[in-house]
Write an enzyme that holds these catalytic residues in place. Structure first.
Site, PDB file in Angstrom:
ATOM      1  N   GLU A  81       0.398  -0.975  -0.157  1.00 30.98           N
ATOM      2  CA  GLU A  81       0.001  -0.113   0.118  1.00 30.98           C
ATOM      3  C   GLU A  81       0.803   1.679   0.177  1.00 30.98           C
ATOM      4  O   GLU A  81       0.653   2.094  -0.557  1.00 30.98           O
ATOM      5  CB  GLU A  81      -1.330  -0.055   1.317  1.00 30.98           C
ATOM      6  N   GLY A  97      -6.433   4.459  -0.485  1.00 33.39           N
ATOM      7  CA  GLY A  97      -6.660   3.641  -0.945  1.00 33.39           C
ATOM      8  C   GLY A  97      -8.726   3.427  -0.663  1.00 33.39           C
ATOM      9  O   GLY A  97      -8.821   3.426   0.469  1.00 33.39           O
TER      10      GLY A  97
END
Length: 140
Positions: A63, A83
């Site tokens: 991420e 995200g």
């Protein structure tokens, strides 16, 4: 080239200071026209109790890479990438050394982006493959 300007690894590493990224020892190491790379140690900070690289640490690396790469594709005075969804397939255990993640753009759109992140061990063998979907949103 998907990035808006040349990538400054120094600037990315400076932004990471005082965050989870720094705490886990993640360091941005290389970039190309459509990819970004970082390393993370496999040590006490990133291993689970059985001595293996924690899957969650791999997801943090994925991420970090995808979100950082995504934000290099937008005008950060106007927009930011956050995200929406991440998945990870853990393919091989890592017990020591470091892992290297590489994020590559699969889709860079006006409202969404999709990045694939491959994480490899010191021998170049795959440890984890992840896909991250980002939303491109206005800066509040």
């Amino acid at each position: 080239m998907v990035f808006r300007s040349p990538v400054s690894l120094e600037a990315l590493n400076r932004l990471s200071q005082g965050t989870l990224i720094e705490h886990l020892g993640i360091v941005f190491t290389a970039a190309g026209e459509d990819w970004l790379q970082a390393t993370m140690p496999v040590d006490a900070r990133t291993r689970q109790p059985y001595g293996l690289l924690h899957g969650g640490a791999s997801v943090v690396l994925a991420e970090t890479l995808g979100s950082s790469a995504g934000n290099l594709c937008v005008d950060t005075a106007q927009q930011m990438c956050v995200g929406l969804e991440i998945n990870a397939n853990h393919l091989r255990a890592a017990r020591s050394g470091q892992v290297t993640g590489t994020a590559r753009a699969l889709h860079v759109g006006r409202t969404t982006q999709v990045w694939e992140i491959r994480i490899e061990n010191d021998a170049g063998k795959p440890v984890c493959v992840s896909r991250l979907t980002l939303a491109v949103v206005p800066v509040a």
